[in-house]
Each structure stands twice: as structure tokens, then as C-alpha cells.
Design an enzyme around this catalytic site. Sequence first.
Site, PDB file in Angstrom:
ATOM      1  N   GLU A  49      19.081  12.455 -18.031  1.00  0.00           N
ATOM      2  CA  GLU A  49      20.477  12.117 -18.312  1.00  0.00           C
ATOM      3  C   GLU A  49      21.248  13.321 -18.839  1.00  0.00           C
ATOM      4  O   GLU A  49      22.400  13.537 -18.477  1.00  0.00           O
ATOM      5  CB  GLU A  49      20.567  10.957 -19.304  1.00  0.00           C
ATOM      6  N   TYR A 132      28.252   7.846 -23.076  1.00  0.00           N
ATOM      7  CA  TYR A 132      27.579   7.528 -21.820  1.00  0.00           C
ATOM      8  C   TYR A 132      26.060   7.609 -21.951  1.00  0.00           C
ATOM      9  O   TYR A 132      25.339   6.675 -21.583  1.00  0.00           O
ATOM     10  CB  TYR A 132      28.031   8.458 -20.677  1.00  0.00           C
ATOM     11  N   ASP A 150      30.050   5.993 -16.436  1.00  0.00           N
ATOM     12  CA  ASP A 150      30.103   7.400 -16.040  1.00  0.00           C
ATOM     13  C   ASP A 150      31.128   7.542 -14.909  1.00  0.00           C
ATOM     14  O   ASP A 150      31.863   6.614 -14.602  1.00  0.00           O
ATOM     15  CB  ASP A 150      28.724   7.884 -15.590  1.00  0.00           C
TER      16      ASP A 150
END
Length: 366
Positions: A49, A132, A150
Site C-alpha cells: 500500500e 486511505y 483512493d
Amino acid sequence: MLQKIENPPYAEMLLAWYDRHHRDLPWRTSPPMTAKGLRANPYHVWLSEVMLQQTTVQAVKPYFAKFLAQWPRVEDLAAAPSEDVMAAWAGLGYYARARNLKKCAEAVANAHGGVFPDTEEGLKALPGIGDYTAAAIAAIAFNRQAAVLDGNVERVISRLFCIDAPLPGSKGAMRAKVAEITPANRPGDFAQAMMDLGATICTPKRPACALCPYNSHCQALDHDEPERFPVKAAKKDKPVRVGAAFVAVNNTGEILLRRRTETGLLGGMTEVPTTAWTARIDGGTDTEHAPFDADWEAAGTIVHVFTHFELRLSIFRARVSGSIPFGANDEWWEPITNLDAQALPTVMKKAIEQAVPLAFNKSRKT
DNA sequence: AATTCGTGGCA
DNA sequence: TTGCCAAGAAT
């Protein structure tokens, strides 16, 4: 004529699509395993991520493999020298992510016993983890019902509900919509499904609406203008900055390098000596700002485009003999055959390549 | 809220 | 070619 459904089962529809059309990615645990309750490794999810922030899947894949091979557990990353982490990240961009990655690994390894927090709140308290990423890790690794928003999800949501207000101001409204349709069952798969949909079907240009599981419920498609969304604020134009870079090679095949300061542009990364990068061309930037006196030879220019400015660098090179007295700072001589192991950002690789063609071929192990 | 942070691929 | 933009965060 088909009657419009008032509250379509958005999550169920998308999860059915995801079960058939999900992407298989190295950091991902895919259905049907996830449907049985199996979840992805939190360390892998976190690492991917962070790498994926503003970065394409294709660019991330080799870096993810390299990091995992070199540092299999978060404790390994926490114990790694910072220089090694920056060198491994070199080329991926947004280097504050690498600095925060290291800090976050240390926090997890030392303050959390090597275990990632399993809530959005706990995750967001860690360096480099924002709204996020906290939601994504909570949902994907810990099956939390978190609203993951996102760039992909912004596109899907803004089209699905015809959200006219421009980003980033409308982000709150979009997150509320996501929270509304995020299911208690398989929230991690739902988040990844939204992102897969945005990446493969609900694309910025020429979306493949005929293949979209939401095509009978999409308000933007009803108005025949999905490409109009999401609406974004106008972006500023990109100024030009200029400077000079100095590539010095000594008689033992070494190049003069130095480390940039820890913060700001390319913070903590390695560079060749350069002048300041200024907005105006002040006539004679050049050899008067060189790191030391030498027979500097002009070697052309390179252009490199950063996020918020374009850089035009005049390149100078000199072959020097004997010992060059360093300024008392972070400079050192590095064998050209070892350049690949350095934390050189792309702009610096370009500068070196311009002055010393094939410099990086020489350091490539064959 | 608006800026500052990289890089590469693609139409 | 130029612009767009890709799983954003920190300040």
C-alpha cells in the site's frame, strides 16, 4: 422498460464481479480463499500500500519482490540500515515514503511487538499511513468495515452517483457514499474490488461500461457522460528551474557523490554535487559553483520533470587526479562499478549517464 | 486549504 | 508532443 432499483445491492453485485474478474497480485490473497476467511499478511499489505501511493502496479511489482526478498519480516526492515532502504527504494519516487517506511517498521517492531495495529485509528498513528492507507490495511488485512477511498474509488463513486463537486473538496462526500455501501461481509474484498473496477473497467478515459457490473445503476452513464467524472480543480502550470551538476571521476574509476539533507526534495538520497535549482537563468551558473577547481567540461544538459517543476540541468564533467580535498561535508568517492547499489534518484542517474555514458552498464553485474 | 513531495507510461 | 495521471501523506 426496466424499473430502476431504489437501493441496489451494490456490495453483493461488485463482490460477484470480483470473484470472477479480480486481479491476481503478489501482495494479495484472492477469492475464493478470502471468502473462507483467509486474509493477507499485514506486513505485505502495508508494504504494497505504501509503494502503491501515487504509483502504478507495474512499477511497484519488482520493488515489492525486492523488498520482501531482502527484508522478509517487518523486524528485518526495522533493523536495516537506512541507506540500504533508500537505495532499494531508489527510482520509485516520493522518497518521504521510504523514510516513513523505515520509521513505521521501527515503530511496529519496537513499540508494537512486531504486530501491526488492527484498527484504522491505530494504523493512522504510524508514520506514512494516512486516511486511505489506514482504511485499506484495516479492511484488507484485518477485515474491518472501513471506507477505502483512493483515486480509483473516487472515479467509480463520482460516476455512480454523479457527484459534481470538484475534488479534493468533495472527498468527504465521496467517503460518506463509500461508507454507505461498504459491507460488513468481506469489506477487504469490496475495497479491492472497487479499486480493480476503477483500474480495469471504470477507467479515466473510454471506460468499458458495457462490461461494468454497475452499468444499469450508474448515474453518469445514464447521462451518457461518465468521462466527465470525477470533476477536479484546475491544476497549476509547471515552472522551470535551472541548475548545474558536476560529475567528477578520479584516476581510480571513482565518482564523487554526496548525500542530500534528510528533508525536502529527494531528501536522504544520494546525488552528484549540484548548484541550487533556481527559477531564473543567472547567466553563469556554472563552474564557479563547482565543488572544487578542476578542468570542468560542458557535457550537455538533461531535462527532468518533477511533480511541480521542470528541471533543466547543465552537466559538467572533469577527470581529476591525486586527492581532491573535500569540503567538510558528506562527500565520498564511489567506484563507478558500484553505482547500482547507491541511493541515486532517477534524475541523478540521468545526470551521471549524460556525463559518463554507460556508467550504469559498468556497474551491472553480468 | 493549498503545497510539496518522483517517475514512467500512454494517448 | 504535451498533458494526464497512478492504491496519497505530511505540513
